[in-house]
Design an enzyme around this catalytic site. Structure first.
Site, PDB file in Angstrom:
ATOM      1  N   PRO A  96       7.939   7.235  -5.487  1.00 40.68           N
ATOM      2  CA  PRO A  96       8.017   8.070  -6.680  1.00 40.68           C
ATOM      3  C   PRO A  96       8.531   7.275  -7.883  1.00 40.68           C
ATOM      4  O   PRO A  96       9.498   6.509  -7.761  1.00 40.68           O
ATOM      5  CB  PRO A  96       8.999   9.171  -6.281  1.00 40.68           C
ATOM      6  CG  PRO A  96       8.935   9.214  -4.785  1.00 40.68           C
ATOM      7  CD  PRO A  96       8.696   7.792  -4.344  1.00 40.68           C
ATOM      8  N   ALA A  97       7.899   7.476  -9.034  1.00 34.64           N
ATOM      9  CA  ALA A  97       8.171   6.663 -10.225  1.00 34.64           C
ATOM     10  C   ALA A  97       9.460   7.052 -10.953  1.00 34.64           C
ATOM     11  O   ALA A  97       9.733   6.551 -12.040  1.00 34.64           O
ATOM     12  CB  ALA A  97       6.990   6.730 -11.182  1.00 34.64           C
ATOM     13  N   TYR A 151      28.661   1.699  -3.505  1.00 32.39           N
ATOM     14  CA  TYR A 151      28.935   2.909  -4.295  1.00 32.39           C
ATOM     15  C   TYR A 151      29.971   3.806  -3.595  1.00 32.39           C
ATOM     16  O   TYR A 151      30.459   4.776  -4.175  1.00 32.39           O
ATOM     17  CB  TYR A 151      27.648   3.697  -4.590  1.00 32.39           C
ATOM     18  CG  TYR A 151      26.610   2.912  -5.391  1.00 32.39           C
ATOM     19  CD1 TYR A 151      26.980   1.794  -6.140  1.00 32.39           C
ATOM     20  CD2 TYR A 151      25.269   3.280  -5.394  1.00 32.39           C
ATOM     21  CE1 TYR A 151      26.036   1.064  -6.857  1.00 32.39           C
ATOM     22  CE2 TYR A 151      24.318   2.552  -6.117  1.00 32.39           C
ATOM     23  CZ  TYR A 151      24.711   1.441  -6.842  1.00 32.39           C
ATOM     24  OH  TYR A 151      23.772   0.722  -7.550  1.00 32.39           O
ATOM     25  N   GLY A 188       0.818  -1.220   0.000  1.00 28.93           N
ATOM     26  CA  GLY A 188       0.000   0.000   0.000  1.00 28.93           C
ATOM     27  C   GLY A 188       0.844   1.260   0.000  1.00 28.93           C
ATOM     28  O   GLY A 188       0.339   2.354  -0.257  1.00 28.93           O
ATOM     29  N   HIS A 244      21.794  -6.942  -3.398  1.00 30.11           N
ATOM     30  CA  HIS A 244      22.295  -6.285  -4.610  1.00 30.11           C
ATOM     31  C   HIS A 244      22.470  -7.272  -5.781  1.00 30.11           C
ATOM     32  O   HIS A 244      22.112  -6.977  -6.918  1.00 30.11           O
ATOM     33  CB  HIS A 244      23.630  -5.598  -4.284  1.00 30.11           C
ATOM     34  CG  HIS A 244      23.955  -4.435  -5.145  1.00 30.11           C
ATOM     35  ND1 HIS A 244      24.600  -3.319  -4.670  1.00 30.11           N
ATOM     36  CD2 HIS A 244      23.754  -4.196  -6.456  1.00 30.11           C
ATOM     37  CE1 HIS A 244      24.757  -2.449  -5.656  1.00 30.11           C
ATOM     38  NE2 HIS A 244      24.255  -2.964  -6.748  1.00 30.11           N
ATOM     39  N   ASP A 262      18.468   6.253  -4.988  1.00 28.90           N
ATOM     40  CA  ASP A 262      18.900   4.852  -5.055  1.00 28.90           C
ATOM     41  C   ASP A 262      20.363   4.772  -4.621  1.00 28.90           C
ATOM     42  O   ASP A 262      21.256   5.185  -5.352  1.00 28.90           O
ATOM     43  CB  ASP A 262      18.758   4.335  -6.493  1.00 28.90           C
ATOM     44  CG  ASP A 262      19.164   2.879  -6.602  1.00 28.90           C
ATOM     45  OD1 ASP A 262      18.332   2.009  -6.271  1.00 28.90           O
ATOM     46  OD2 ASP A 262      20.328   2.599  -6.989  1.00 28.90           O
ATOM     47  N   GLY A 311      13.691   7.959  -9.659  1.00 36.39           N
ATOM     48  CA  GLY A 311      14.628   8.228  -8.565  1.00 36.39           C
ATOM     49  C   GLY A 311      15.953   8.690  -9.143  1.00 36.39           C
ATOM     50  O   GLY A 311      16.188   8.598 -10.351  1.00 36.39           O
ATOM     51  N   LEU A 312      16.822   9.175  -8.275  1.00 36.54           N
ATOM     52  CA  LEU A 312      18.172   9.557  -8.702  1.00 36.54           C
ATOM     53  C   LEU A 312      19.127   8.421  -8.362  1.00 36.54           C
ATOM     54  O   LEU A 312      19.230   8.025  -7.195  1.00 36.54           O
ATOM     55  CB  LEU A 312      18.622  10.837  -7.978  1.00 36.54           C
ATOM     56  CG  LEU A 312      19.977  11.376  -8.456  1.00 36.54           C
ATOM     57  CD1 LEU A 312      19.822  12.129  -9.789  1.00 36.54           C
ATOM     58  CD2 LEU A 312      20.615  12.290  -7.410  1.00 36.54           C
ATOM     59  N   GLY A 313      19.828   7.893  -9.376  1.00 34.48           N
ATOM     60  CA  GLY A 313      20.877   6.914  -9.123  1.00 34.48           C
ATOM     61  C   GLY A 313      22.065   7.602  -8.474  1.00 34.48           C
ATOM     62  O   GLY A 313      22.287   8.805  -8.677  1.00 34.48           O
ATOM     63  N   LYS A 348      21.453  -1.108  -0.450  1.00 35.27           N
ATOM     64  CA  LYS A 348      21.611  -2.496  -0.905  1.00 35.27           C
ATOM     65  C   LYS A 348      22.710  -3.213  -0.134  1.00 35.27           C
ATOM     66  O   LYS A 348      23.740  -2.616   0.202  1.00 35.27           O
ATOM     67  CB  LYS A 348      21.959  -2.527  -2.401  1.00 35.27           C
ATOM     68  CG  LYS A 348      21.059  -1.646  -3.258  1.00 35.27           C
ATOM     69  CD  LYS A 348      21.319  -1.824  -4.741  1.00 35.27           C
ATOM     70  CE  LYS A 348      20.614  -0.753  -5.546  1.00 35.27           C
ATOM     71  NZ  LYS A 348      21.374   0.491  -5.687  1.00 35.27           N
TER      72      LYS A 348
HETATM   73  N1  LIG Z   1      21.117  -2.820  -8.865  1.00 33.54           N
HETATM   74  C1  LIG Z   1      22.207  -2.811  -9.598  1.00 33.54           C
HETATM   75  O1  LIG Z   1      22.937  -3.811  -9.704  1.00 33.54           O
HETATM   76  C2  LIG Z   1      22.576  -1.558 -10.336  1.00 33.54           C
HETATM   77  C3  LIG Z   1      23.488  -1.656 -11.413  1.00 33.54           C
HETATM   78  C4  LIG Z   1      23.819  -0.488 -12.101  1.00 33.54           C
HETATM   79  C5  LIG Z   1      23.243   0.728 -11.718  1.00 33.54           C
HETATM   80  N2  LIG Z   1      22.375   0.783 -10.658  1.00 33.54           N
HETATM   81  C6  LIG Z   1      21.754   2.071 -10.254  1.00 33.54           C
HETATM   82  O2  LIG Z   1      21.187   2.675 -11.407  1.00 33.54           O
HETATM   83  C7  LIG Z   1      21.668   4.016 -11.540  1.00 33.54           C
HETATM   84  C8  LIG Z   1      21.658   4.428 -12.988  1.00 33.54           C
HETATM   85  O3  LIG Z   1      22.499   3.631 -13.800  1.00 33.54           O
HETATM   86  P1  LIG Z   1      23.819   4.205 -14.488  1.00 33.54           P
HETATM   87  O4  LIG Z   1      24.324   5.308 -13.648  1.00 33.54           O
HETATM   88  O5  LIG Z   1      24.749   3.091 -14.766  1.00 33.54           O
HETATM   89  O6  LIG Z   1      23.320   4.678 -15.936  1.00 33.54           O
HETATM   90  P2  LIG Z   1      22.269   5.707 -16.552  1.00 33.54           P
HETATM   91  O7  LIG Z   1      21.433   6.325 -15.516  1.00 33.54           O
HETATM   92  O8  LIG Z   1      21.616   4.980 -17.682  1.00 33.54           O
HETATM   93  O9  LIG Z   1      23.237   6.790 -17.226  1.00 33.54           O
HETATM   94  C9  LIG Z   1      23.868   7.793 -16.461  1.00 33.54           C
HETATM   95  C10 LIG Z   1      24.636   8.698 -17.439  1.00 33.54           C
HETATM   96  O10 LIG Z   1      23.705   9.377 -18.276  1.00 33.54           O
HETATM   97  C11 LIG Z   1      23.991  10.762 -18.306  1.00 33.54           C
HETATM   98  N3  LIG Z   1      22.706  11.497 -18.351  1.00 33.54           N
HETATM   99  C12 LIG Z   1      21.701  11.416 -17.441  1.00 33.54           C
HETATM  100  N4  LIG Z   1      20.664  12.193 -17.807  1.00 33.54           N
HETATM  101  C13 LIG Z   1      21.035  12.801 -18.977  1.00 33.54           C
HETATM  102  C14 LIG Z   1      20.404  13.730 -19.827  1.00 33.54           C
HETATM  103  N5  LIG Z   1      19.152  14.191 -19.576  1.00 33.54           N
HETATM  104  N6  LIG Z   1      21.086  14.163 -20.924  1.00 33.54           N
HETATM  105  C15 LIG Z   1      22.317  13.713 -21.189  1.00 33.54           C
HETATM  106  N7  LIG Z   1      22.975  12.808 -20.415  1.00 33.54           N
HETATM  107  C16 LIG Z   1      22.332  12.358 -19.317  1.00 33.54           C
HETATM  108  C17 LIG Z   1      24.735  11.060 -17.027  1.00 33.54           C
HETATM  109  O11 LIG Z   1      25.615  12.145 -17.242  1.00 33.54           O
HETATM  110  P3  LIG Z   1      25.537  13.499 -16.355  1.00 33.54           P
HETATM  111  O12 LIG Z   1      25.943  13.099 -14.963  1.00 33.54           O
HETATM  112  O13 LIG Z   1      26.515  14.377 -17.024  1.00 33.54           O
HETATM  113  O14 LIG Z   1      24.123  14.008 -16.424  1.00 33.54           O
HETATM  114  C18 LIG Z   1      25.488   9.760 -16.782  1.00 33.54           C
HETATM  115  O15 LIG Z   1      26.726   9.760 -17.463  1.00 33.54           O
HETATM  116  C19 LIG Z   1      23.045   3.952 -10.872  1.00 33.54           C
HETATM  117  O16 LIG Z   1      23.532   5.242 -10.550  1.00 33.54           O
HETATM  118  C20 LIG Z   1      22.724   3.099  -9.663  1.00 33.54           C
HETATM  119  O17 LIG Z   1      22.072   3.869  -8.657  1.00 33.54           O
HETATM  120  C21 LIG Z   1      22.019  -0.344  -9.987  1.00 33.54           C
END
Ligand SMILES: NC(=O)c1ccc[n+]([C@@H]2O[C@H](COP(=O)([O-])OP(=O)(O)OC[C@H]3O[C@@H](n4cnc5c(N)ncnc54)[C@H](OP(=O)(O)O)[C@@H]3O)[C@@H](O)[C@H]2O)c1
Length: 342
Positions: free
Chosen positions: A29-30, A67, A25, A128, A62, A32-34, A95
């Site tokens: 938010p749909a 990290y 329930g 994780h 997230d 989040g910030l990684g 995680k």
């Molecule tokens: N559960 C897991 O095993 C797992 C694995 C991988 C990741 N994650 C989580 O998922 C999050 C996101 O994944 P990710 O960081 O690998 O990849 P992502 O979010 O697909 O890509 C991030 C990249 O995209 C760029 N970007 C973001 N918005 C943009 C926009 N509007 N225009 C142009 N460039 C843009 C960012 O650059 P700028 O910073 O310059 O904007 C950054 O270099 C992670 O930070 C982490 O929290 C979880």
């Protein structure tokens, strides 16, 4: 789009951001910030982005112990709360890392994340990866732990029992899985006392995972989508020659041009409209991503066009988790419909 003025900057009203309802329930938010800085963004830069993103209207963050920035992110979260955002308005995920699956490690690891993040509880705590394999941060994909282990369901459930205890203790509101497959999730759903509320999984237009996505939704589990933009900043070790970039796809480029937005924002809009919760990482563009979610939606035709460009292109392959010689990364993902035998 509903805008509010905050600290001289125009912000997006968090109330205008779609929410996902979990089986408990609760709402999340749909978008989040990684917070994974992909080894080239410092903890201080990520902490600044968390502060800026909260001012822009983000309420979902997230995080993960691996990290390496939870202490810095925690300082930002504390100042967001002392600045007037109520704790219950935030959604914070952390995680459990792979070397902490041991029964004595789970609660201690969660308490450490809570202390680092300066919070009394987490909204969501995830296992994780389903593999309890230590490997040093930043290691190469060819690196293998001498002690590498496959997925052993009985062992995973021992870890899961401790995750359930975290809910009983009031330290976390929800527990969930990450990097799972349908065969593994079926076993967890069969044996869990507290079922996963969320599965975090790679999802972007070139890797849509339709079967797993459908499976989690049908089982009342929300899908959080990581690498929603195709992780353009991911470390070299996570790249292979076969990888494709959704932001370079002509279909995404055409839609971006039509809407006057960056291709990355098309990926984020698509993710929210499809039903997953994207967690884009960004230190420079987080405001545009949130505005994209609050702004005009993509048309039904555009959503259908994006559905047709799936390339089954997994970017985060997990090679470091392979546990014996002669395997390929596909073995980690149970592509034959059963858990890959040890
Ligand atoms: N559960 C897991 O095993 C797992 C694995 C991988 C990741 N994650 C989580 O998922 C999050 C996101 O994944 P990710 O960081 O690998 O990849 P992502 O979010 O697909 O890509 C991030 C990249 O995209 C760029 N970007 C973001 N918005 C943009 C926009 N509007 N225009 C142009 N460039 C843009 C960012 O650059 P700028 O910073 O310059 O904007 C950054 O270099 C992670 O930070 C982490 O929290 C979880």
């Amino acid at each position: 789009m509903k805008l509010v003025s905050q600290s001289g900057l125009v912000s997006i009203d968090p109330a205008s951001i779609p929410q996902r309802r979990l089986y408990t329930g609760a709402t999340m938010p749909a978008i989040g910030l990684g917070t994974f800085g992909s080894d080239h963004v410092t903890p201080a830069q990520v902490a600044d982005a968390v502060l800026g993103a909260a001012a822009a209207g983000y309420r979902h963050f997230d995080c993960a112990s691996v990290y390496g920035n939870e202490p810095e992110v925690g300082v930002s979260l504390e100042s967001i709360i002392t600045g007037g955002v109520k704790r219950e308005e935030l959604w914070v995920t952390s995680k459990l890392w792979n070397d902490k699956h041991g029964e004595d490690d789970v609660i201690a690891s969660c308490r450490k994340s809570l202390a680092d993040l300066r919070l009394g509880y987490l909204d969501l705590y995830l296992v994780h990866w389903p593999f309890p394999n230590f490997h040093p941060p930043g290691c190469d994909v060819s690196s293998r732990s001498a002690d590498a282990k496959p997925y052993i369901h009985e062992n995973y459930m021992k870890t899961w029992r401790k995750m359930e205890e975290l809910v009983d203790l009031g330290l976390v509101r929800h527990i969930g899985t990450s990097n799972m497959t349908i065969p593994k999730l079926k076993l967890v759903l069969r044996d869990a006392r507290i079922k996963p509320a969320v599965n975090e999984m790679e999802i972007h237009p070139h890797f849509q995972q339709p079967e797993l996505f459908q499976f989690v939704i049908e089982n009342g589990i929300q899908a959080i989508g990581y690498c929603p933009i195709g992780s353009p900043g991911r470390p070299e070790r996570d790249r292979t020659p076969e990888d494709t970039a959704p932001t370079d796809d002509p279909v995404i480029a055409k839609i971006a041009q039509r809407h006057g937005i960056h291709p990355a924002v098309v990926c984020i809009k698509w993710a929210v409209q499809r039903g997953q919760t994207p967690i884009p990482f960004s230190i420079n563009n987080y405001r545009a991503n949130l505005a994209g979610v609050a702004g005009d939606p993509l048309s039904e035709d555009e959503i259908l066009e994006i559905a047709a460009i799936d390339r089954n292109c997994r970017l985060i392959k997990g090679q470091v988790f392979l546990w014996k010689d002669g395997q390929t990364w596909e073995d980690l993902w149970d592509i034959h419909g059963v858990v890959t035998p040890p």
